[in-house]
Design a protein around this motif. Structure first.
Motif, PDB file in Angstrom:
ATOM      1  N   TRP A  60       0.794  -1.296  -0.106  1.00 38.46           N
ATOM      2  CA  TRP A  60       0.188   0.142   0.124  1.00 38.46           C
ATOM      3  C   TRP A  60       0.853   1.258   0.087  1.00 38.46           C
ATOM      4  O   TRP A  60       0.602   2.224  -0.781  1.00 38.46           O
ATOM      5  N   ILE A  61       2.034   1.367   0.656  1.00 40.22           N
ATOM      6  CA  ILE A  61       2.724   2.507   0.923  1.00 40.22           C
ATOM      7  C   ILE A  61       3.431   2.711  -0.515  1.00 40.22           C
ATOM      8  O   ILE A  61       3.532   4.015  -0.778  1.00 40.22           O
ATOM      9  N   LEU A  62       3.975   1.747  -0.983  1.00 34.34           N
ATOM     10  CA  LEU A  62       4.873   1.827  -2.257  1.00 34.34           C
ATOM     11  C   LEU A  62       3.769   2.144  -3.435  1.00 34.34           C
ATOM     12  O   LEU A  62       4.472   2.812  -4.337  1.00 34.34           O
ATOM     13  N   ALA A  79       1.677  11.660  -0.946  1.00 39.42           N
ATOM     14  CA  ALA A  79       1.897  10.420  -0.679  1.00 39.42           C
ATOM     15  C   ALA A  79       3.343  10.264  -0.139  1.00 39.42           C
ATOM     16  O   ALA A  79       3.538   9.519   0.973  1.00 39.42           O
ATOM     17  N   GLU A  80       4.445  11.105  -0.621  1.00 36.41           N
ATOM     18  CA  GLU A  80       5.767  10.910   0.093  1.00 36.41           C
ATOM     19  C   GLU A  80       5.702  11.190   1.618  1.00 36.41           C
ATOM     20  O   GLU A  80       6.298  10.596   2.498  1.00 36.41           O
ATOM     21  N   TRP A  81       4.798  12.245   2.089  1.00 38.23           N
ATOM     22  CA  TRP A  81       4.569  12.581   3.210  1.00 38.23           C
ATOM     23  C   TRP A  81       4.335  11.609   4.267  1.00 38.23           C
ATOM     24  O   TRP A  81       4.691  11.159   5.272  1.00 38.23           O
ATOM     25  N   ILE A  82       3.126  10.850   3.602  1.00 35.86           N
ATOM     26  CA  ILE A  82       2.638   9.658   4.285  1.00 35.86           C
ATOM     27  C   ILE A  82       3.545   8.586   4.401  1.00 35.86           C
ATOM     28  O   ILE A  82       3.756   7.879   5.588  1.00 35.86           O
ATOM     29  N   GLU A  83       3.965   8.209   3.311  1.00 35.85           N
ATOM     30  CA  GLU A  83       5.225   7.141   3.453  1.00 35.85           C
ATOM     31  C   GLU A  83       6.320   7.206   4.426  1.00 35.85           C
ATOM     32  O   GLU A  83       6.598   6.323   5.228  1.00 35.85           O
ATOM     33  N   ASN A 118       8.447   5.242   9.261  1.00 32.25           N
ATOM     34  CA  ASN A 118       9.732   5.473  10.069  1.00 32.25           C
ATOM     35  C   ASN A 118       8.819   5.930  11.708  1.00 32.25           C
ATOM     36  O   ASN A 118       9.494   6.400  12.501  1.00 32.25           O
ATOM     37  N   ARG A 119       7.655   5.576  11.636  1.00 36.63           N
ATOM     38  CA  ARG A 119       6.592   5.514  12.957  1.00 36.63           C
ATOM     39  C   ARG A 119       7.324   4.933  14.070  1.00 36.63           C
ATOM     40  O   ARG A 119       7.872   3.736  13.913  1.00 36.63           O
ATOM     41  N   ARG A 120       7.702   5.520  15.351  1.00 33.14           N
ATOM     42  CA  ARG A 120       8.016   4.763  16.480  1.00 33.14           C
ATOM     43  C   ARG A 120       6.879   4.406  17.285  1.00 33.14           C
ATOM     44  O   ARG A 120       5.745   5.219  17.786  1.00 33.14           O
ATOM     45  N   ASP A 121       7.446   3.411  18.256  1.00 37.94           N
ATOM     46  CA  ASP A 121       6.261   2.983  19.405  1.00 37.94           C
ATOM     47  C   ASP A 121       6.696   3.848  20.660  1.00 37.94           C
ATOM     48  O   ASP A 121       7.583   4.567  20.662  1.00 37.94           O
ATOM     49  N   LYS A 122       6.215   3.126  21.896  1.00 41.82           N
ATOM     50  CA  LYS A 122       6.543   3.868  23.000  1.00 41.82           C
ATOM     51  C   LYS A 122       8.007   3.576  23.349  1.00 41.82           C
ATOM     52  O   LYS A 122       8.443   4.602  24.256  1.00 41.82           O
ATOM     53  N   ASP A 123       8.717   2.781  22.705  1.00 42.41           N
ATOM     54  CA  ASP A 123      10.126   2.544  23.309  1.00 42.41           C
ATOM     55  C   ASP A 123      10.889   3.216  22.211  1.00 42.41           C
ATOM     56  O   ASP A 123      12.168   2.983  22.225  1.00 42.41           O
ATOM     57  N   GLY A 124      10.317   3.998  21.285  1.00 43.59           N
ATOM     58  CA  GLY A 124      11.291   4.566  20.102  1.00 43.59           C
ATOM     59  C   GLY A 124      11.512   3.687  18.954  1.00 43.59           C
ATOM     60  O   GLY A 124      12.578   3.887  18.183  1.00 43.59           O
ATOM     61  N   ASN A 125      11.121   2.493  19.279  1.00 48.38           N
ATOM     62  CA  ASN A 125      11.420   1.290  18.004  1.00 48.38           C
ATOM     63  C   ASN A 125      10.570   1.740  16.721  1.00 48.38           C
ATOM     64  O   ASN A 125       9.239   1.913  16.939  1.00 48.38           O
ATOM     65  N   THR A 126      11.264   1.968  15.474  1.00 48.99           N
ATOM     66  CA  THR A 126      10.492   1.599  14.170  1.00 48.99           C
ATOM     67  C   THR A 126      10.143   0.306  14.011  1.00 48.99           C
ATOM     68  O   THR A 126      10.692  -0.492  14.480  1.00 48.99           O
TER      69      THR A 126
END
Length: 297
Positions: free
Chosen positions: A3-5, A12-16, A21-29
């Protein structure tokens, strides 16, 4: 990832970039989590995105390469490092925090870029389109002057079989050398300035103008070649070309000086500008008097 690609909408580039690169509560992507699980297939899929950042650190200060080395994932480590430029956290340049960046001194480049964006943000779409039309007409008129110079060009039937003295070679102007210098100087200045205006209006000061160079560089080169063909002699062409550049430099200095004077004036706000700043347009409004619309005293 499929879906992203395949996103094709306006942002589209901003969403991608945001999703991948979204992180969780521990900072992990997602890439961090795939490296923890040694999920090579997921890592390969995510690395297909050009917007992925392989050097993001989580809250414990580990990058994807650190995690791969920590878990002895040789294949992941080799792929991330050699093919995608992954680095260990110790080799990364420490990024300043937002507070550090905002507290730092504003550079000349940042100041100019901010002023440019603020200036172009006031231009309406209608005015921008009108300016683009005017700039296009100027480019067309100045380029047409090169194709059809006043007085015409020589047909090459002059002395020495068309290769002799000034003005006799095929395609060269028949006008006097002095007239050619003045014509080429001001025509070139208008041509270059119109192209520069078009590039600025297209980018609106917010995006790189690099992608617009392929549109105008061939035109500039063709303009220079046409001038080289119609020139009466090399000396006149050089003088006129250098003169056009000097005119543009002088004009740029005048604009810079005017902006500097205006910036000094705005720092000392007069009575009228002070009223406008407070939301009033007339002295009567500042004193509390309503406008006398009906002539009532």
């Amino acid at each position: 990832m499929g879906w992203i690609l395949r996103l094709c909408q306006k942002d589209a580039e901003w969403i991608e970039t945001r999703v991948i690169n979204r992180r969780d509560k521990d900072g992990n992507t997602p890439l961090h989590l795939a490296a923890y699980e040694n999920n090579l297939q997921a890592i390969k899929l995510m690395l297909e995105s050009s917007k992925i950042n392989v050097n993001i650190e989580n809250k414990t200060g580990l990058t994807v390469l650190d995690i791969a080395a920590l878990h002895n994932n040789r294949e992941t480590e080799r792929m991330v490092k050699r093919q995608y430029g992954g680095k260990r956290s110790v080799s990364l340049v420490k990024i300043k925090t937002t507070s550090d960046l905002l507290a730092s001194k504003l550079s000349w480049r940042e100041s100019r870029r901010t002023k440019k964006i603020r200036f172009y943000s006031w231009i309406s779409e209608e005015r921008r389109n009108a300016l683009l039309v005017v700039a296009t007409l100027i480019v067309t008129a100045t380029y047409q002057t090169v194709l059809q110079p006043p007085g015409g060009v020589s047909d090459g039937g002059g002395q020495n079989g068309g290769t002799g003295t000034s003005g006799t070679k095929a395609g060269s102007v028949v006008m006097d050398e002095v007239y050619f210098i003045w014509l080429w100087l001001w025509n070139s200045a208008g041509f270059y300035f119109a192209i520069e205006m078009m590039i600025r209006l297209l980018s609106l000061g917010q995006e790189s103008v690099f992608w617009y160079f392929p549109l105008f560089v061939p035109l500039l080169l063709a303009y220079s070649v046409a001038g080289d063909v119609i020139k009466p002699n090399a000396r006149a062409y050089t003088i006129a070309g250098v003169g056009a550049i000097v005119v543009l430099i002088i004009w740029g200095l005048v604009v810079w000086f005017w902006e500097w004077v205006q910036s000094k004036r705005t720092k000392v706000r007069g009575p009228k500008s002070g009223l406008v700043w407070e939301g009033f347009t007339r002295v009567d409004q500042a004193r509390g008097f309503a406008p006398n619309r009906y002539g009532i005293r």
